[in-house]
Design a protein around this motif. Structure first.
Motif, PDB file in Angstrom:
ATOM      1  N   LEU A   1       0.821  -1.215   0.000  1.00  0.00           N
ATOM      2  CA  LEU A   1       0.000   0.000   0.000  1.00  0.00           C
ATOM      3  C   LEU A   1       0.847   1.252   0.000  1.00  0.00           C
ATOM      4  CD1 LEU A   1      -2.871  -0.428   2.628  1.00  0.00           C
ATOM      5  CD2 LEU A   1      -3.111   0.148   0.214  1.00  0.00           C
ATOM      6  N   GLY A   2       1.987   1.188   0.709  1.00  0.00           N
ATOM      7  CA  GLY A   2       2.741   2.424   0.923  1.00  0.00           C
ATOM      8  C   GLY A   2       2.197   3.119   2.156  1.00  0.00           C
ATOM      9  N   ASP A   3       2.587   4.358   2.337  1.00  0.00           N
ATOM     10  CA  ASP A   3       2.214   5.076   3.551  1.00  0.00           C
ATOM     11  C   ASP A   3       0.708   5.229   3.665  1.00  0.00           C
ATOM     12  OD1 ASP A   3       5.043   7.007   2.747  1.00  0.00           O
ATOM     13  OD2 ASP A   3       4.895   5.643   4.457  1.00  0.00           O
TER      14      ASP A   3
ATOM     15  N   VAL B   1      -2.585   6.804   4.906  1.00  0.00           N
ATOM     16  CA  VAL B   1      -2.934   8.150   5.371  1.00  0.00           C
ATOM     17  C   VAL B   1      -4.322   8.223   6.006  1.00  0.00           C
ATOM     18  CG1 VAL B   1      -1.406   9.305   3.737  1.00  0.00           C
ATOM     19  CG2 VAL B   1      -3.772   8.858   3.092  1.00  0.00           C
TER      20      VAL B   1
ATOM     21  N   GLU C   1      -6.647   4.034   2.865  1.00  0.00           N
ATOM     22  CA  GLU C   1      -6.174   4.947   1.838  1.00  0.00           C
ATOM     23  C   GLU C   1      -4.686   5.218   2.060  1.00  0.00           C
ATOM     24  OE1 GLU C   1      -8.628   8.315   1.315  1.00  0.00           O
ATOM     25  OE2 GLU C   1      -7.319   9.211  -0.201  1.00  0.00           O
ATOM     26  N   SER C   2      -3.911   5.061   1.000  1.00  0.00           N
ATOM     27  CA  SER C   2      -2.491   5.391   1.091  1.00  0.00           C
ATOM     28  C   SER C   2      -2.271   6.653   0.273  1.00  0.00           C
ATOM     29  CB  SER C   2      -1.642   4.241   0.549  1.00  0.00           C
ATOM     30  OG  SER C   2      -1.831   4.114  -0.840  1.00  0.00           O
ATOM     31  N   THR C   3      -1.033   7.117   0.244  1.00  0.00           N
ATOM     32  CA  THR C   3      -0.770   8.357  -0.491  1.00  0.00           C
ATOM     33  C   THR C   3      -1.166   8.205  -1.955  1.00  0.00           C
ATOM     34  OG1 THR C   3       1.496   7.643  -0.804  1.00  0.00           O
ATOM     35  CG2 THR C   3       1.089   9.151   1.008  1.00  0.00           C
ATOM     36  N   LYS C   4      -1.019   6.998  -2.488  1.00  0.00           N
ATOM     37  CA  LYS C   4      -1.247   6.807  -3.921  1.00  0.00           C
ATOM     38  C   LYS C   4      -2.650   6.334  -4.272  1.00  0.00           C
ATOM     39  CE  LYS C   4       1.210   7.356  -6.648  1.00  0.00           C
ATOM     40  NZ  LYS C   4       1.350   8.661  -7.305  1.00  0.00           N
ATOM     41  N   ALA C   5      -3.261   5.558  -3.416  1.00  0.00           N
ATOM     42  CA  ALA C   5      -4.508   4.907  -3.836  1.00  0.00           C
ATOM     43  C   ALA C   5      -5.329   4.449  -2.651  1.00  0.00           C
ATOM     44  CB  ALA C   5      -4.168   3.708  -4.713  1.00  0.00           C
TER      45      ALA C   5
END
Lengths: 406, 127
Positions: free
Chosen positions: B39-41, B43, B64-68
């Motif tokens: 997912l990444g960071d 948020v 929800e991550s920074t990208k998606a």
């Protein structure tokens, strides 16, 4: 899951082994397997704003246009008067279709009087090469797609300069030190590697882009990280690249720029030279359509109430909700009427707010206008703001910069 | 390589479950390190509310991550009894400590486990 493992047919960057060794999460981008992040994209984003980030952008297209007619050919092919820049300088331009739609945005570097380097977006490189070849056919020049065999490493951030000076120490670092914004110089990097250093970038920070051969790319990459590491330089992936350019209000082809958008709608009228040096209409591919589009958009901005229902201009949106506006989300006015669509959006790590770019009707385009974005069924309040969202702090005597590129 | 603690159970949708998955017991649910890394960071976390019914294999929230945005599936069937309030201000706990401080919800199980994977089975699908 958000990142997709690259298809087995994905092209590999000359720095692929470096990315794997660094444990990068890879993604498929325009048919290339590229690093999306190495650690945390937010940490990488902050590194660029406070120290330096090193980006592999070798997937971008590099097309050479050379010959006595190259300047005139590029003037004809692109929207900006690229042929008028001096040797060692660069210019942002658009490649437009005859109907005014944007086919790509490029930076053109004048390497020698008769030699230009056009840097195109990765996904558009073959198309740009083909179009340039076709448009330059009537001129005394040659177009060569040198994308394979070339590499590009971007070093961006307040500490980028130190790293690039160290990289070129003894091999032209005095030339690098003297580079103004949008200028470039061929120099020699550590190990005797020939590189071209340009003071250009896509993050809104000071920074440099280092051009070299694919063969030399790993050595240049290692040297940049070695020299920059002590002052905080870290490798950064495409996720950080996107959040950085968004904060800087820079368009991304495929989002803000498509074949169905004209430069005027995107706020890029400054990159279209409609007039020649004598003040008459300049003749270049798409000129009549672009002149009409510029006039049309100007009239919308002057009297938004008279603009047709489907008129759209690019705006910046900012908000303080918990959820980000994302590509494709509807933009609504205060009454809930549909007035536009988000093209790019994300939480802004630097600002701590939600930011987005959107095409919206001119009647809601004034700064401060309250709008809402439909975020997966719920309204998130946002307001129209000026671009860029973020402007880097300048020391005294800062350089001027055209809005929208950097 | 992402950690896959042996004592937990896992779903195909990359959630982990702590505690015996049998009626009346309370289990803790989160997403795996593998999912958090992909997912990444993070948020923003949208979790169900206390008292909501959740059904195994069905969407019960969003991450929800920074990208998606990714859907959160419930790995068990039951009633939500607690939600991790720390995630409202610190959603990044999911990235920092997916199996500990990053827990997302606690559920009183009302139906026996179906289709949950052991650590070994989950490691195999994420290899």
């Amino acid at each position: 899951m958000t990142s997709s493992p690259p298809a087995t047919a994905a092209r590999l960057s000359p720095l692929h082994e470096r990315h794997e060794a660094l444990g990068a999460a890879l993604t498929d981008f325009a048919g290339w397997s590229m690093p999306v992040r190495y650690s945390s994209e937010v940490a990488e984003h902050h590194a660029v704003r406070t120290a330096a980030g090193v980006f592999d952008v070798s997937h971008m297209g590099q097309i050479h246009v050379t010959g006595p007619g190259a300047a005139a050919a590029l003037d004809h092919a692109l929207t900006a008067r690229v042929g008028a820049v001096g040797v060692g300088r660069a210019k942002y331009a658009l490649l437009c279709a005859p109907d005014g739609g944007v086919l790509d945005d490029v930076i053109v570097y004048r390497v020698l009087a008769d030699s230009f380097l056009v840097v195109a977006n990765a996904g558009n490189a073959p198309l740009v090469a083909r179009e340039l070849a076709a448009r330059c056919a009537g001129f005394a020049c040659e177009v060569a797609d040198a994308s394979d065999g070339s590499a590009l490493i971007a070093v961006q951030g307040p500490r980028a300069r130190d790293a690039v000076l160290a990289l070129t120490r003894g091999g032209g670092d005095d030339l690098v030190a003297g580079l103004r914004y949008y200028a470039s110089a061929p120099v020699v990097a550590e190990g005797g590697i020939p590189v071209t250093v340009a003071r250009t970038g896509y993050t809104g920070e000071d920074g440099y882009e280092v051009f070299c051969s694919a063969h030399d790319a790993p050595a240049v990459w290692d040297a940049v990280l070695r020299h920059g590491g002590p002052t905080g330089a870290v490798p950064c992936g495409l996720a950080a690249r996107d959040s950085l350019r968004l904060e800087a209000g820079m368009p991304l082809y495929g989002r803000e720029l498509t074949s169905r958008t004209t430069p005027a709608e995107a706020g890029l009228g400054w990159a279209v030279a409609l007039e020649d040096s004598a003040g008459g209409p300049r003749d270049f591919v798409g000129a009549p359509a672009l002149a009409a589009a510029a006039a049309r958009v100007a009239s919308w901005r002057e009297d938004p109430t008279a603009a047709p229902a489907d008129a759209r201009v690019l705006v910046g949106l900012v908000g303080d909700g918990r959820r980000a506006a994302r590509t494709g989300y509807p933009v609504l006015d205060e009454d809930g009427a549909l007035v536009g669509e988000v093209t790019s959006g994300a939480p802004s790590p630097t600002l701590g707010r939600q930011i987005a770019l959107a095409y919206a009707h001119p009647r809601v385009a004034a700064e401060g206008t309250a709008v809402a974005v439909d975020v997966r069924g719920r309204r998130e309040e946002m307001s129209v703001c000026a671009l860029p969202f973020y402007r880097r702090p300048r020391e005294g005597g800062g350089r001027t910069e055209d809005a929208g590129h950097g | 390589m992402a950690e896959v603690p042996d004592e937990l159970m896992y779903s195909q949708e990359h959630e982990w479950v702590a505690g015996p998955v049998e009626p009346e017991s309370v289990v803790t649910v989160g997403i795996t390190e593998y999912a958090a890394a992909a997912l990444g960071d993070v948020v923003y976390v949208e979790a169900p509310q206390v008292g909501d019914t959740v059904t195994a294999g069905q969407v019960c929230g969003e991450l929800e991550s920074t990208k998606a945005v990714s859907e959160l599936y419930s790995p068990v069937t039951g009633v939500v009894v607690e939600v991790n309030g720390a995630l409202a201000d610190s959603p990044e706990l999911i990235n920092a400590d997916a199996y500990g401080e990053g827990w997302i919800l606690k559920v009183t199980v009302t139906a026996p486990a179906k289709a949950l994977l052991t650590a070994e089975q989950y490691s195999a699908i994420t290899e």
